[in-house]
Enzyme design. Structure first.
Site, PDB file in Angstrom:
ATOM      1  N   ASP A 274       3.994  14.953   8.669  1.00  0.00           N
ATOM      2  CA  ASP A 274       3.213  14.860   9.905  1.00  0.00           C
ATOM      3  C   ASP A 274       3.056  13.393  10.286  1.00  0.00           C
ATOM      4  OD1 ASP A 274       1.302  14.018   8.028  1.00  0.00           O
ATOM      5  OD2 ASP A 274       0.552  16.078   7.839  1.00  0.00           O
TER       6      ASP A 274
ATOM      7  N   ASP B  96       0.530  10.443  11.795  1.00  0.00           N
ATOM      8  CA  ASP B  96      -0.819  10.004  12.161  1.00  0.00           C
ATOM      9  C   ASP B  96      -0.695   8.735  12.987  1.00  0.00           C
ATOM     10  OD1 ASP B  96      -1.940  12.023  10.635  1.00  0.00           O
ATOM     11  OD2 ASP B  96      -1.952  10.788   8.830  1.00  0.00           O
TER      12      ASP B  96
ATOM     13  N   ASP C  90      -5.596   2.969   1.159  1.00  0.00           N
ATOM     14  CA  ASP C  90      -5.547   2.936  -0.306  1.00  0.00           C
ATOM     15  C   ASP C  90      -4.424   2.081  -0.895  1.00  0.00           C
ATOM     16  OD1 ASP C  90      -3.817   4.876   0.649  1.00  0.00           O
ATOM     17  OD2 ASP C  90      -4.677   6.532  -0.500  1.00  0.00           O
TER      18      ASP C  90
END
Ligand code: ATP
Ligand code: MG
Length: 458
Positions: free
Chosen positions: A80, A82, A159
């Protein structure tokens, strides 16, 4: 009037807000051209392209960010896309007709194009400023961090270096604030900032480190890996539902085997699932879990559906078996003992992992049907094969056979029975040694009270 309105709708960012312009947020980024990163623009989904174009046309910045950029650099097809932008959720929402703001504290916008949904998030800043939008627990764990920020701040709160890359499809440049492209090229997964602080802020990052390195074939950087075993206990404070979602991602990634091995290697298995705790120490249990994970990986990689219930039923089966044997040894009859064992295991897991009822009821069906495979006489096999969960329970039986827990002959019998026609089926039946089901005696209605029905005989 209409012209003004349209202008406001399409250029919300041009409105004077009186804020001073942010310092150049790109000054600390490496700008990496197409020639170096080599991302093929054609691999982007048209919905992702339309979203960045729509935002940029309205005067905002818009980048594809996170997992998709990382995957493109690694030549994996992103699952997907983002998008990160400096537009607020309301501004994004105004630009795209088919979009909606989701989340209350952590607000994002879902933009829909046909069946594809693109997640658009506004650049976020540091959680350290304590306010209504940001809050940190005493342990250092972030409870809330919904503060808008600039792109550099947004990169800093992500992260891993490989996850903090911003790709602008218009210029075909990648903005890299933390040397992520070099890390990817070197095959390294590295956390941004001080590893201990980042794990304390969000212990799930330890699981993500293991999952992403297994999935992407990246090696965990030494300093990123080093504190994990001693900080593993922090996972206890993470809400169960989040842990459960992460475990599902971990086991349904197509790399479950590798992930389980890595979890164990980094000491993250304790307390997460007893399978990884205890079962691996029993040869049959380990074999069963490995077979189940291998089977799941093969299904995911060949794009067959995988059911979380089936997977968790396999992962917890040896817990059920142990409890079942123990309860029978205490004098309980086999079938009630199995049901007691299932309840015991589900209750423990519900506390630790929030396995949703929706899953645990299917797990119980799969487990509860296992003793029925032993009954191969009379009418019983015919009714079992018609059971809506027969296929899952039968697949489960085959794993039990393959692991050596039950004789292979039993699985073969059911395979043959399922494929045979009427006469051949009848010829396969074994002598019916099972006691006939007791007929219920008709009782006169008790005065007032309702009749409680007992668990159906398996
Ligand atoms: P996957 O391929 O499994 O989706 P992903 O990295 O895209 O991996 P997501 O959960 O979709 O994982 O997260 C999207 C992005 O959000 C990440 O790439 C990362 O930049 C950021 N992110 C996600 N989880 C965290 C976290 N716990 N801490 C910091 N940043 C995070
Ligand atoms: Mg993702």
């Amino acid at each position: 009037m209409i012209k003004k309105l349209l202008q406001r709708v399409f250029n919300p960012g041009k409105k004077k807000t009186g804020k001073k312009p942010a310092d150049n947020p790109h000054q600390n980024a490496q700008i990496i051209p197409r020639r170096i990163h080599g991302i093929d623009r054609k691999l982007l989904s048209s919905a992702a392209l339309k979203t960045t174009e729509g935002l940029q046309k309205a005067g905002f910045e818009a980048y594809i960010v996170g997992g998709a950029v990382r995957d493109l650099l690694l030549n994996h097809a992103p699952k997907d896309f983002d998008i990160a932008t400096n537009a607020t959720p309301e501004q994004v929402n105004r630009i795209f007709r088919r979009s909606r703001i989701i989340g209350r504290r952590f607000r994002l916008v879902h933009v829909m194009f046909g069946s594809e949904t693109i997640e658009v998030s506004t650049f976020r800043g540091s959680h350290l400023a304590e306010s209504d939008h940001a809050k940190t627990a005493e342990s250092g764990r972030i409870l809330r961090d919904n503060v808008f920020g600039n792109q550099e701040e947004d990169a800093l709160r992500r992260d891993f270096t490989a996850n903090a890359l911003y790709y602008d499809p218009a210029s075909e440049q990648v903005l890299d604030f933390h040397n992520g492209v070099a890390d990817i090229k070197a095959g390294v997964l590295r956390i941004i900032g001080n590893p201990e602080t980042r794990y304390r802020e969000d212990p799930v990052r330890m699981l993500r480190a293991v999952r992403l390195s297994a999935k992407l074939g990246l090696k965990l950087d030494k300093a990123t890996a080093a504190p994990i075993p001693k900080m593993a206990d922090l996972l206890k404070d993470v809400p169960e539902s989040r842990l459960f979602d992460e475990m599902l991602k971990l086991f349904l990634s197509g790399h479950a085997m590798e992930s389980a091995r890595e979890l164990r290697k980094h000491g993250l298995h304790h307390g997460l699932l007893p399978l990884l705790d205890v079962v691996v120490e029993q040869p049959v249990g380990e074999r069963f879990v490995n077979l189940a994970l291998k089977n799941t990986d093969e299904r995911v990689l060949s794009e067959k559906p995988v059911s979380p219930s089936f997977l968790f039923a396999t992962l917890l089966w040896h817990e059920v078996l142990t409890a079942w044997n123990r309860i029978q040894a205490q004098g309980e009859r086999p079938i009630p003992a199995l049901h007691m064992a299932m309840t015991e295991v589900c209750d423990i897991q519900a506390e630790k992992l929030a396995i949703h009822k929706r899953y645990s009821s299917t797990m119980r069906e799969i487990w509860g049907m296992q003793p029925r495979f032993e009954q191969r006489g009379g009418k019983r096999p015919y009714s079992l094969i018609e059971h809506p969960r027969f296929r899952a329970a039968y697949d489960f039986l085959l794993l039990r056979c393959e692991s050596g827990e039950v004789p292979a002959e039993l699985g073969q019998w059911w395979t043959d029975f399922a494929h045979a026609d009427g006469e051949a089926r009848a010829a396969m039946l074994l002598p019916d040694t099972q006691p006939k089901k007791r007929r219920r005696r008709k009782r006169s209605k008790p005065a007032g009270g309702s009749q409680s029905s007992s668990e159906p005989a398996a």
